[in-house]
Scaffold this active site. Sequence first.
Site, PDB file in Angstrom:
ATOM      1  N   SER A 134       0.845  -1.195   0.000  1.00 46.93           N
ATOM      2  CA  SER A 134       0.000   0.000   0.000  1.00 46.93           C
ATOM      3  C   SER A 134       0.877   1.240   0.000  1.00 46.93           C
ATOM      4  O   SER A 134       2.034   1.188   0.453  1.00 46.93           O
ATOM      5  CB  SER A 134      -0.870  -0.008   1.262  1.00 46.93           C
ATOM      6  N   TYR A 147      -1.642  -0.937  10.471  1.00 46.40           N
ATOM      7  CA  TYR A 147      -1.871  -1.252   9.055  1.00 46.40           C
ATOM      8  C   TYR A 147      -0.647  -0.883   8.224  1.00 46.40           C
ATOM      9  O   TYR A 147      -0.125  -1.703   7.454  1.00 46.40           O
ATOM     10  CB  TYR A 147      -3.108  -0.498   8.541  1.00 46.40           C
TER      11      TYR A 147
HETATM   12  C1  8X3 Z   1      -4.845   1.796   1.713  1.00 43.76           C
HETATM   13  C2  8X3 Z   1      -4.445   2.957   0.926  1.00 43.76           C
HETATM   14  O1  8X3 Z   1      -4.606   5.454   0.660  1.00 43.76           O
HETATM   15  O2  8X3 Z   1      -6.562   4.270   1.511  1.00 43.76           O
HETATM   16  O3  8X3 Z   1      -4.014   0.727   1.399  1.00 43.76           O
HETATM   17  O4  8X3 Z   1      -4.595   4.528   2.917  1.00 43.76           O
HETATM   18  S1  8X3 Z   1      -5.083   4.379   1.542  1.00 43.76           S
END
Ligand code: 8X3
Length: 248
Positions: A134, A147
Amino acid sequence: MTKTILITGATAGIGEASARRFASGGWRVIATGRRADRLRALADELGDCCLPLEIDMRVVEALGTLAELSAPWGEIDLLLNNAGLAPPMGSISDTDWGLLETAIDTNVTGLVALTRALLPRLIESKGAIINLSSVAATYPYRGGAVYAGTKAFVRQFSLDLRCDLAGTGVRVTSIEPGMVETEFTIVRTGGDKAASDALYSNMDPMTSVDIAETIWWVANLPAHVNINTLELMPTSQSFAGFAVERKT
Ligand code: 8X3
């Protein structure tokens, strides 16, 4: 020759879109996930090219059995480590430990265990591993510590795995998307559809199909080309500055 992809978290979002993309491109698709009804629906839709397997990424022993599939399903060319989730946004001291643990178990422990189990197969097939990280791996934001930490792990794990796999012909890629409208935010908000809708409203987020097309492109590059990391954002998402606390 028909190729085989194993996709984790194939019951929704990027995993499900990838299952459709690779099936329509003529690949065999091993679709894994926790929700049996959704797996069945996907398998009904995709037909004989799809093998649905009910697997929970938190059960490490069960992941090992995926290395024991017999031919042709066992001849895996691509592992798409897509399964993952975010605990609710907030300070870790205010967040239920179980929710943090589930994210770490799924995003990190399960991903490592499955990759470890399938490595001999992937080396045999000179295959590839595509891991879903991510933008959160690179850009910190408030309330995302666990996360983002798991996704930073996925990014670094991918890069280091490349070192270990030098000379095997196995490719490894970390895909790092920003905002993609899937069930991701509904899970992150504990089922709050209105909060998810609000987050993505009027900003034209990426879709699971956008990311599945990217994965398809990465997977089908010539064998001598390895994309190490690939970061994507919707055009409408960019960066904010540092937070600075000033003395009054
Ligand atoms: C999630 C990406 O930009 O929504 O993996 O945090 S964001």
